[in-house]
Design an enzyme around this catalytic site. Structure first.
Site, PDB file in Angstrom:
ATOM      1  N   ASP A 323      -2.835   0.130   3.981  1.00 43.68           N
ATOM      2  CA  ASP A 323      -2.235   0.913   5.052  1.00 43.68           C
ATOM      3  C   ASP A 323      -1.306   1.969   4.454  1.00 43.68           C
ATOM      4  O   ASP A 323      -0.518   1.675   3.540  1.00 43.68           O
ATOM      5  CB  ASP A 323      -1.452  -0.040   5.963  1.00 43.68           C
ATOM      6  CG  ASP A 323      -0.879   0.638   7.175  1.00 43.68           C
ATOM      7  OD1 ASP A 323      -1.668   1.143   7.997  1.00 43.68           O
ATOM      8  OD2 ASP A 323       0.362   0.670   7.307  1.00 43.68           O
ATOM      9  N   GLU A 359      -6.124   4.106   3.316  1.00 44.20           N
ATOM     10  CA  GLU A 359      -5.818   4.994   4.437  1.00 44.20           C
ATOM     11  C   GLU A 359      -5.055   6.158   3.808  1.00 44.20           C
ATOM     12  O   GLU A 359      -3.881   5.991   3.431  1.00 44.20           O
ATOM     13  CB  GLU A 359      -4.972   4.296   5.489  1.00 44.20           C
ATOM     14  CG  GLU A 359      -4.665   5.189   6.680  1.00 44.20           C
ATOM     15  CD  GLU A 359      -3.732   4.536   7.695  1.00 44.20           C
ATOM     16  OE1 GLU A 359      -3.922   4.759   8.900  1.00 44.20           O
ATOM     17  OE2 GLU A 359      -2.801   3.815   7.268  1.00 44.20           O
TER      18      GLU A 359
END
Length: 670
Positions: A323, A359
């Site tokens: 993330d 990401e």
């Protein structure tokens, strides 16, 4: 570095914590219920920031926490307070979930011992490592993004006590569904223990996604009541079915938040080391969540690597999604593709062969880094997402962008020496509109989040066919169904790895909520009983086709040139009349139709795309000895090219040798 955390031996337990500036560190030992502190023992400095103590007579199952003392000056990043119980950063198990309480953020001297408010770490004897097997998942496959709790909370085949847990993912009904879709790996949204943001409890809400961790290894007891063993068993069961497990991990921030947040672990041990600070001592916020983990510090880097090794060696996972991954590559605040942590991850003997997915953005300076991570990192491709949405929304001049995305996004990923796409193609993810809502809501509807619809993205590249959210009109229902089918078909026809968020294959809706992180209720829980079975069956057929046609899951960029060892182009782009698309056609802003034809030396596959609202006759080039037939049944019976292809439709045609019967794969996956 000396082993940190709680190391259980036959004679007792060695406790160790790291801090560069704490003057004293203690371990608090609690009773078997974790409610009463029965001893507080001071760790001894061992050099290089390590404080440790061996306590004889203690055994696995001991509940404990740390406390630290030193200077207290939050304005310059010093938060030492012995009244704050601190969760061990290396804890592999905790005895209860985190519950936010404003007293966790009390200032030193306010007399609040936080031990009654926090879970306790449990000293554990780790199991023997799982056999070192290669990962099942390979680039080009299908990733299925799963919010663990929401995925099974309403599943009728799963016993209620098991719903919402990791163990439920191994239920035969779930495994069958995954196999029908041809899932290569499930990507589990965070399963490590997290805490609610402080603004949620007063609203009667809780964080349903888990992107707010406290420490990095301990699983959330609500998702994994059986602890590490439950994750390990679930991974093994899915692996037996040919499905890998990818963990979505959050190393960019923690739930300690900004200066008004709670002191739970890293902040109380050594905030200035574990988090990035400005020269004046204030926290840097490249994440939008209040703090930023200092991934360029050697101690933090080793903690991240230890976490990854832990889940590979003791749970057997196939890989990781990171993330806000630029945080992992920031060195002195600037992103560096050769950052020590990124290099250490890809070169680590236990981790480097796993699926690694970034990401590729955060909100810090130069935070958008799509295409800039080093191989073998795959990257979430938001340009794919946006361009596909724009094309099907009806934006002009998008046919060239559509072709580029179908071909693997070489404009993003074709760096020197790289011949394959590292794109993770997706149209919808956990964050944003669902695939179904994308064609039913032009604007977000986040009223249930308690922020007067101010939260979430305003530009969703979404549209509605009729009245916003209307579900009764037959024409509107049909138009939305057709658009959902077209979006799914485009995804399954794309070069590179593809990702589908759980439930999008059967029309999950969040009623237009594009930021449902705080909705642990029917807004996010998948409605298995009410799913659109026609859409689901179409997704199953698409998955079967992708498995049976290797050219679809190939990760090499489509170039329009012959690949090595062939005399035929890897792809041909055609107009609806079957002629090659010329330069004028590529730049025609009104063009809404395209044919992608794959395979030149064997049977060819054609993806016939009609993005116009008007039906159109399509013509495909013929070859002696072959005939074109529908590759799969198209919803509404619109397969074939002997009649006009309806508007807003993708159909797939495949060549067969004349006189041979078409061989269809069983879409059940059995």
């Amino acid at each position: 570095m000396t082993s940190l955390g709680a190391t259980v031996t036959r004679e007792g337990i060695r406790f160790a914590a790291w801090s560069s500036s704490a003057r004293r560190i203690w371990v608090s030992i609690f009773d078997d219920e974790g409610t009463r502190e029965i001893d507080r023992l001071e760790l001894q400095p061992e050099g290089e920031g390590v404080h440790a103590l061996f306590v004889a007579g203690l055994a696995a199952g001991t509940r404990y926490g740390f406390r630290a003392d030193g200077d207290y000056a939050p304005e310059i990043g010093l938060w030492f307070d012995p009244d704050k119980l601190l969760i061990d950063p290396y804890a592999v198990e905790i005895d209860r979930p985190y519950v936010y309480d404003i007293r966790l953020a009390a200032r030193r001297g306010e007399g609040t011992d936080t031990a009654p408010l926090l879970p306790k770490a449990i000293a554990a004897t780790l199991p023997q490592p799982v056999p070192a097997l290669p990962p099942l998942f390979q680039p080009g496959g299908l990733i299925y993004e799963v919010p663990v709790r929401a995925f099974t909370m309403l599943h009728p085949a799963i016993a209620k006590p098991q719903r919402g847990t990791l163990a439920a993912l191994a239920h035969p009904a779930i495994v069958e569904h995954l196999k029908k879709l041809g899932v290569g790996a499930v990507e589990l949204m965070p399963v490590t223990a997290s805490i609610d943001e402080r603004h949620l409890p007063p609203l009667g809400l809780r964080n349903a996604w888990g992107y707010n961790p406290v420490t990095f290894m301990a699983l959330d007891p609500r998702l994994a009541p059986g602890g590490l063993a439950e994750l390990r068993q679930t991974v093994a069961a899915l692996r037996e079915a040919g499905i890998g497990v990818i963990l979505d991990l959050v190393f960019n921030h923690t739930g300690e938040s900004d200066r008004l947040g709670p002191t739970l672990s890293l902040r109380g041990l050594d905030s200035r080391t574990y988090y990035r600070h400005r020269p004046d001592g204030s926290l840097i916020n490249d994440t939008g969540t209040g703090n930023t983990v200092a991934c360029d510090h050697p101690v933090v880097r080793e903690m991240v690597l230890d976490t990854l090794r832990h889940f590979v060696c003791h749970a057997g996972v196939d890989g990781f999604r990171f993330d806000l991954a630029p945080i992992l590559g920031r060195v002195d605040g600037a992103f560096d593709a050769a950052a020590p942590l990124l290099m250490a991850i890809r070169n680590d003997p236990a981790v480097g062969d796993r699926a690694l997915i970034a990401e590729p953005w955060d909100i810090g300076p130069d935070g958008y880094q799509l295409g800039n991570f080093p191989p073998p990192f795959l990257e979430w491709n938001d340009r794919y997402r946006d361009d596909i949405r724009r094309f099907w929304r009806g934006d002009s001049g998008m046919v060239g962008a559509l072709a580029t995305r179908l071909a693997g996004s070489s404009d993003v990923f074709a760096k020197p020496g790289q011949q394959t796409s590292r794109s993770v193609n997706f149209i919808a993810a956990h964050d944003g509109m669902t695939l179904a809502d994308m064609v039913a809501y032009e604007r977000k509807h986040n009223e249930a989040n308690g922020e007067q619809n101010r939260d979430g993205h305003d530009d969703n590249l979404s549209w509605n066919n009729g009245v916003e959210g209307e579900t009764g009109d037959r024409a509107i229902v049909t138009a939305r169904f057709d658009d959902r089918c077209a979006l799914l078909a485009t995804l399954f026809a794309s070069r590179g790895t593809i990702m589908l968020t759980a439930g999008d294959e059967f029309g999950r809706t969040q009623k237009g909520n594009n930021n449902a992180y705080a909705q642990d209720n029917e807004i996010t829980w998948l409605d298995w009983a009410g799913r659109d079975q026609a859409l689901e069956q179409y997704a199953v057929l698409l998955a079967a086709m992708r498995r049976s046609v290797p050219a679809l899951s190939d990760t090499r960029f489509l170039t329009g040139e012959p690949p090595p060892g062939s005399e035929k182009a890897d792809a041909v782009w055609l107009t609806e009349t079957g002629t090659p698309l010329d330069e004028a056609g590529w730049h025609d802003p009104a063009r809404r139709r395209l044919v992608l034809m794959l395979g030149g030396d064997d049977r060819r596959l054609a993806a016939v795309i009609n993005g116009d609202r008007r039906a159109c006759m399509f013509t495909l080039p013929e070859r002696d000895g072959f005939r074109w037939e529908p590759a799969i049944e198209t919803p509404g019976g619109a397969a074939g090219i002997s009649r006009p292809v309806p508007g807003r439709t993708v159909i797939f045609m495949i060549e067969h040798e004349a006189g041979q019967a078409q061989i269809k794969e069983n879409p059940s996956g059995k």
